[in-house]
Design a protein around this motif. Sequence first.
Motif: not given
Length: 142
Positions: A78, A68, A71-76
């Motif tokens: 996700d 997170v 920026g690999e994932y937008r939210t936890y």
Amino acid sequence: EGLAFNLLDYSTAMLKELDRKVDRLVVTGGGAQNDIFMQLIADIFNLPAQRNVITDAAGLGAAINAAVGIGEYRTYDDAIAVMVKPADSFVPQADAVAQYAKVYEKYKNLHQLTDPVFKDLQTINGVAERGKVGEPLIASWD
């Protein structure tokens, strides 16, 4: 069994304090790799006990934070949806649940007998100095 009863004691107190209920457990760490321990937890808690593919919660949590953070994932949510994979689950067995409930009735009072012993043991080898009645023990590991 003692470890599972201890976990039940503290979990019950914590959930009561938070006014929360749970309908399943997710078990992590070394114990999660042992089928007997997993069944024991399910039976003593009388809840389904699930383990994930990755049982190292600390390592997985760090990886989720990093993913997170970069920026690999937008939210936890996700990141968790992709990175946390359930493995298998253990269902409480009614006969074992009933037997452990009887044992727990005795176990939950055990601390009344052992707490004074453990407090006294803290004085061995200077780990703690005995204070006056009502004063906290002073720990020293020098």
